[in-house]
Design an enzyme around this catalytic site. Structure first.
Site, mmCIF file in Angstrom:
data_model
loop_
_atom_site.group_PDB
_atom_site.id
_atom_site.type_symbol
_atom_site.label_atom_id
_atom_site.label_comp_id
_atom_site.label_asym_id
_atom_site.label_seq_id
_atom_site.Cartn_x
_atom_site.Cartn_y
_atom_site.Cartn_z
ATOM 1 N N CYS A 137 0.664 -1.265 0.058
ATOM 2 C CA CYS A 137 -0.041 0.067 0.222
ATOM 3 C C CYS A 137 1.033 1.172 -0.068
ATOM 4 O O CYS A 137 1.479 1.402 0.960
ATOM 5 C CB CYS A 137 -0.884 0.092 1.309
ATOM 6 N N TYR A 142 -5.072 4.617 -9.298
ATOM 7 C CA TYR A 142 -6.357 3.938 -8.656
ATOM 8 C C TYR A 142 -7.396 4.287 -9.621
ATOM 9 O O TYR A 142 -8.490 3.388 -9.775
ATOM 10 C CB TYR A 142 -6.441 4.402 -7.162
#
Ligand SMILES: N[C@@H](CCC(=O)N[C@@H](CS)C(=O)NCC(=O)O)C(=O)O
Length: 310
Positions: free
Chosen positions: A57, A183
């Site tokens: 992440c 994203y």
């Protein structure tokens, strides 16, 4: 997804969309603050706080980098979850949660708030003294690590007051164009949403390349700041993950000479390489079933700068 403190729905990458089918990131819900004197209710103390991250992440990796660069490893404990996302989101895998023996990250959220709603995201900064979640917002956690730990911290000032306006201006462009932009390309549910996100990602990379091509060391010259952390965490994932699984494939990062050199400069800073695990990044992104139903992890690309990374 947590509803009133209970896990109710299998994990999906996209649970909120805008009118065009674009991915909408959830707003963080725990926004407490650690201060040197504790006037905020959370006093900086060695051994009191624990950081939960995922090496895949980029948001969690911001906080891992700040913890290293501010010399806080001996002050704030750390646990990494398994890289593969399951139907119940992040799991502790073989390394069970050392504080509570939890199996899933979402159990920490409902432990902190029995009626919590929303997604159980990393990073999580946990307070062992009060048994609650201090913050799940990486931008805040980085700033707390920078200035909330007083003499317990060392290293460069990542957000010096005199550079704050310039850092904010960079962040305002880098977040939508790059950090979240990849994203929005990868999780777009319509062609138009993907096309827009894709265009913005490459416009932002072109802009950063032209900025770094003047020979500067860091984004703002000689001062390494949080804007460099924010940029680096996306660049370091680009060729290994975003170019493939998120379809950000007009160019590879290695096609940008100034940005590639910048990436390698950041990686050479003491401690930074330990925050990057390419194997987790690939395993994690390629485990997202809606994007990659068979879960096959590509063997390439060969990244010469990443050969010694985990
Ligand atoms: N605003 C948060 C975003 C964190 C975030 O979205 N983390 C992702 C991993 S990269 C996550 O945990 N996703 C799980 C989910 O959305 O269910 C931050 O910057 O701290």
């Amino acid at each position: 997804m947590l509803v009133d403190g209970k896990w109710t729905e299998d994990w999906q990458p996209v649970q909120a969309k805008d009118a065009k089918g674009g991915f909408v990131r959830q707003v963080s819900s725990f926004r407490n603050w650690i201060t040197p004197d504790g006037s905020s209710g959370f006093k900086a103390e060695a051994g009191r706080y624990h950081l939960y991250v995922a090496y895949i992440c980029p948001w969690a990796s911001r906080t891992l980098m700040a913890r290293k660069l501010k010399g806080l490893e001996g002050v704030i404990g750390m646990t990494a979850v398994d890289p593969v996302l399951t139907a119940q989101g992040w799991t502790f895998g073989e390394n069970a949660d050392p504080l509570h023996g939890a199996t899933y990250l979402h159990q920490l959220y409902s432990r902190a708030d029995a009626h919590v709603n929303g997604r159980a995201t990393v990073p999580v900064l946990w307070d062992k003294a009060t048994g609650t979640l201090v913050s799940n917002e990486s931008a805040d956690i980085v700033r707390m690590m920078n200035s909330g730990f007083g003499n317990l911290a060392s290293g460069p000032d990542l957000y010096p007051a005199e550079l704050a306006p310039q850092i904010d201006a960079l962040n305002d462009r880098i977040y939508p164009g790059l950090n979240n932009g990849v994203y929005r390309a990868g999780f777009a549910t319509t062609q138009v949403a993907y096309d827009e996100a894709f265009a913005l990602v490459f416009e932002t990379l072109d802009w950063l390349e032209s900025m770094m091509a003047d020979g500067r060391k860091w984004l703002l010259g000689n001062a390494f700041t949080e804007a460099d952390i924010r940029t680096f965490v996306t660049l370091v994932r680009f060729d290994a993950a975003y170019h493939g699984i998120f379809k950000c494939n007009r160019r590879r990062l290695s096609d940008y000479p100034a940005l590639q050199a910048y990436l390698e400069r950041v990686l050479a800073l003491p401690g930074v390489a330990e925050t990057v695990k390419i194997s987790h990044i690939k395993a994690g992104y390629y485990s997202i079933k809606t994007l990659n139903p068979n879960g096959i992890v590509p063997l390439g690309p060969d990244l010469p700068w990443a050969r010694d990374l985990g």
